[in-house]
Design an enzyme around this catalytic site. Structure first.
Site, PDB file in Angstrom:
ATOM      1  N   GLU A 271       0.832  -1.213   0.000  1.00 37.05           N
ATOM      2  CA  GLU A 271       0.000   0.000   0.000  1.00 37.05           C
ATOM      3  C   GLU A 271       0.861   1.256   0.000  1.00 37.05           C
ATOM      4  O   GLU A 271       0.565   2.227  -0.690  1.00 37.05           O
ATOM      5  CB  GLU A 271      -0.940   0.024   1.222  1.00 37.05           C
ATOM      6  CG  GLU A 271      -1.957  -1.106   1.258  1.00 37.05           C
ATOM      7  CD  GLU A 271      -3.094  -0.962   0.237  1.00 37.05           C
ATOM      8  OE1 GLU A 271      -3.127   0.031  -0.499  1.00 37.05           O
ATOM      9  OE2 GLU A 271      -3.937  -1.876   0.185  1.00 37.05           O
ATOM     10  N   ASP A 404      -4.734  -9.741  -8.283  1.00 37.00           N
ATOM     11  CA  ASP A 404      -4.954  -8.756  -9.357  1.00 37.00           C
ATOM     12  C   ASP A 404      -3.750  -8.014  -9.939  1.00 37.00           C
ATOM     13  O   ASP A 404      -3.348  -8.209 -11.090  1.00 37.00           O
ATOM     14  CB  ASP A 404      -6.023  -7.733  -8.923  1.00 37.00           C
ATOM     15  CG  ASP A 404      -5.827  -7.166  -7.508  1.00 37.00           C
ATOM     16  OD1 ASP A 404      -4.768  -7.430  -6.908  1.00 37.00           O
ATOM     17  OD2 ASP A 404      -6.725  -6.460  -7.009  1.00 37.00           O
TER      18      ASP A 404
HETATM   19  C1  DMJ Z   1      -6.463   0.448  -4.888  1.00 34.84           C
HETATM   20  O1  DMJ Z   1      -5.713   0.772  -3.779  1.00 34.84           O
HETATM   21  C2  DMJ Z   1      -5.622  -0.161  -5.946  1.00 34.84           C
HETATM   22  O2  DMJ Z   1      -6.295  -0.093  -7.138  1.00 34.84           O
HETATM   23  C3  DMJ Z   1      -5.255  -1.581  -5.660  1.00 34.84           C
HETATM   24  O3  DMJ Z   1      -4.585  -2.185  -6.722  1.00 34.84           O
HETATM   25  C4  DMJ Z   1      -6.432  -2.425  -5.279  1.00 34.84           C
HETATM   26  N1  DMJ Z   1      -7.606  -1.708  -5.023  1.00 34.84           N
HETATM   27  C5  DMJ Z   1      -7.628  -0.420  -4.452  1.00 34.84           C
HETATM   28  C6  DMJ Z   1      -8.918   0.286  -4.774  1.00 34.84           C
HETATM   29  O4  DMJ Z   1     -10.005  -0.523  -4.858  1.00 34.84           O
END
Ligand code: DMJ
Length: 646
Positions: A271, A404
């Site tokens: 993050e 993802d």
């Molecule tokens: C974001 O912090 C980024 O897109 C991350 O890859 C996953 N999802 C959150 C928002 O939904």
């Protein structure tokens, strides 16, 4: 728009001195040098004289002192007719006289050596004193020059970084869409941004996020107990792109004066990387303000200890102060998460590029190499990998949460390398092929969805997070193997359609967190705890990519529907809030204004209603938090840490 000036490409931070400061300190250094030289000369003459006098004293007196010195420190004292006894060494009778003789000889040869040395030193000192003032001055000057040159060489060595050109910064412009109707929509998005930012400015300034109903600061465990202004850093580039320059300046000032990473806080490496490092780098590239690059580098250094694991796969969390890392308690078998350790590449490559410090590049390339060597069940990457053993945890595979952005960053590594990083492209293509084979299906009514693979079974459920994949497939279409570009663009369109359905089938026209394709259910949430919408961007992100690649007006239409729903149901007087149940006509709020709402959701909406020449996709690659980073046209530049010329 300002263009970043060419930078000193340094991995280490060299303190910036005021103009003239370096020559001033150099002058002082040379003054000290000449004083030192003369003092040294006098001292050496004095010492030489003392030693000379000492050696010309009668033998008995100096013998005593000499023995004392050595006896105390090194040599066991030997009395005539007594054997030397070192602890642990047996006494050998009859050797005493022989040893004493040898000892005397050694002593004598040492004494003559010292005497010779000091006589030479005395001669040299006398020689110096015989020299004229001018000769001495010339000698001092030569010595000064030598030291100054050495210093210069050292400094240059510290800065000796590979000269890299600044990447092309194309398309930092207004992006006026031309069409007044579209411009009006875009203005509305900018107004929403002003409301979100203004509320945070008023009620949550400096906190990571905002509670828009309680009207106070908010934070979650991904930022530890820090107050690092996540919303400020995440929002900077959106403000810049929207032309909100006084707000941007406000944010910049806060960063300059308050953003400090020497805090005792345990933060999520992923993050912090995507929001802070990505946000700071994008702000730097867009505005050219050096402070953002400096802060990004300072923070990156704090993340490096997370890589100190037996395999080099980083811990999920690291304490910014102590550097101690660990993994989430909930992760299978103490594992690190694929989407976390696999989503560092873009930012880390840029860090190495900008600073010349290869450490960042090496860390992420090490991860890539390690993954390449591992067996993959059915060609799929499980979401969990143990950083101690290097073994997969549970065999769960997902293109949504936990997996993802790993896939996203493979594709984007190729794109940001100006399509030269073929290893990344190949890894992406192989991964997507396996995903298509095992995870992508059509529902009975013909909706294409991406399910989750759990221990050999397909769960027919798709997350809101997974909806980003529509944009990813479209972005990766060009360059896909076997002339499959059309196929992947079509797949992107199908995912966009499915995700739009998940919005359209709710009461509030906002998408749930997860939706099913099972037992007659199509694109709707079943469990209560999957019905929330927390201002996430993924569906709008896909609309934007699809718009850029197809210019089909339906994507702008769908984006506008979502923007209106957000403004209608999520807007409160203190900002924007998430909603607990998108199927209920009386929405309950979660009271959190997520930082990604400003970084991503509003930015993608704004770009959707802008012209394509604002941040063109040929020149910019958006990180997973929507922070645009320029394509690195590396040409024949060797990236620090890489062995290969690109
Ligand atoms: C974001 O912090 C980024 O897109 C991350 O890859 C996953 N999802 C959150 C928002 O939904």
């Amino acid at each position: 728009m300002t263009t970043p000036a060419l930078l000193p490409l340094s991995g280490r931070r060299i303190p910036t001195l005021p103009p003239g400061a370096s020559s001033f300190s150099h002058h002082r250094a040379t003054l000290r040098l000449s004083e030192k030289f003369i003092l040294l000369l006098i001292l050496s003459a004095f010492v030489t004289l003392c030693f000379g006098a000492f050696f010309f004293l009668p033998d008995s007196s100096k013998h005593k002192r000499f023995d004392l010195g050595l006896e105390d420190v090194l040599i066991p004292h030997i009395e005539p007719n007594k054997e030397a006894r070192l602890p642990g060494v047996p006494i050998i009778h009859g050797q005493g006289a022989h040893d004493e003789h040898r000892h005397r000889e050694e002593e004598e040869s040492l004494r003559s050596k010292i005497r010779a040395d000091h006589e030479r030193a005395l001669e040299e000192a006398k020689e110096k004193l015989r020299k004229s003032r001018e000769e001495l001055r010339a000698e001092i000057q030569t010595e000064k020059n030598r030291v100054a040159q050495d210093l210069k060489k050292k400094e240059a060595g510290a800065r000796a970084l590979p000269p890299v050109p600044m990447p092309k910064l194309v398309g930092i412009n207004d992006g006026d869409p031309g069409d007044p109707e579209i411009r009006e929509k875009r203005d509305k998005i900018r107004e929403m941004m002003k409301h979100a930012w203004g509320s945070y400015r008023q009620y949550g300034w400096g906190h990571n996020e905002l509670k828009p109903l309680a009207k106070k600061g908010h934070s979650t465990n991904i930022f530890g107990n820090s107050q690092m202004g996540a919303t400020i850093v995440d929002a900077l580039d959106t403000l810049y792109v929207m032309g909100l320059h006084s707000e941007f300046k406000d944010g910049q000032e806060w960063v300059e004066q308050n953003l400090d990473f020497s805090v005792n806080a345990e933060v999520s490496v992923f993050e912090v990387n995507i929001r802070f490092i990505g946000g700071l780098l994008a702000a730097y590239y867009l505005s050219g303000q050096e402070v953002f690059k400096v802060k990004a580098t300072q923070l990156a250094e704090k993340l490096l200890p997370a890589f100190n694991t037996p395999t080099g796969i980083p811990w999920a969390m690291v304490n910014l102060k102590s550097g101690v890392g660990r993994n989430w308690g909930w992760a299978s078998a103490g594992s690190s998460i694929l989407a976390e350790f696999g989503t560092l590449h873009m930012e880390f490559v840029h860090l190495s590029y900008l600073t010349g410090n290869p450490a960042y590049y090496e860390k992420v390339m090490h991860i890539r190499k390690l993954l390449a060597k591992m067996d993959r069940p059915n060609g799929l990457y499980p979401n969990y990998l143990n950083p101690r053993t290097g073994r997969w945890g549970q065999h769960h595979t997902s293109v949504g949460g936990l997996g993802d952005s790993f896939y996203e960053y493979l594709l984007k590594a190729w794109l940001m390398s100006d399509k030269t990083d073929m290893e990344a492209r190949k890894t992406y293509d192989d991964a997507i092929e396996a995903i298509e084979r095992h995870l992508i299906r059509k529902s009975s009514s013909g909706l294409t969805f991406i399910g989750e693979w759990k221990n050999g079974h397909l769960e027919r459920k798709m997350g809101h997070l997974t909806c980003f994949a529509g944009g990813m497939f479209a972005l990766g279409a060009d360059g896909s193997p076997g002339d499959k570009a059309g196929h992947y663009l079509q797949l992107g369109a199908e995912i966009a359609h499915t995700c739009h359905e998940s919005y359209d089938r709710t009461v509030l026209k906002l998408g749930p967190e997860a939706f099913k394709f099972d037992s007659g259910l199509e694109a709707v949430a079943v469990r209560q705890n999957e019905k929330y919408y927390i201002l996430r961007p993924e569906v709008i992100e896909t609309y934007w990519y699809m718009w850029r690649f197809t210019h089909d007006p339906k994507y702008r239409q769908w984006g506008w529907e979502a923007a209106q729903a957000i403004d209608k149901y999520c807007r409160v007087s203190g900002g924007f809030s998430g909603i607990k149940d998108v199927y209920s006509s009386t929405p309950a709020y979660d009271d959190v204004q997520q930082s990604f709402f400003l970084a991503e959701t509003l930015k993608y909406l704004y770009l959707l209603f802008s012209s394509d020449d604002l941040l063109p996709l040929e020149n910019w690659v958006f990180n997973t938090e929507a922070h645009p980073l320029p394509v690195l046209h590396l040409g024949n530049i060797t990236l620090p840490g890489s062995n290969t010329q690109r």
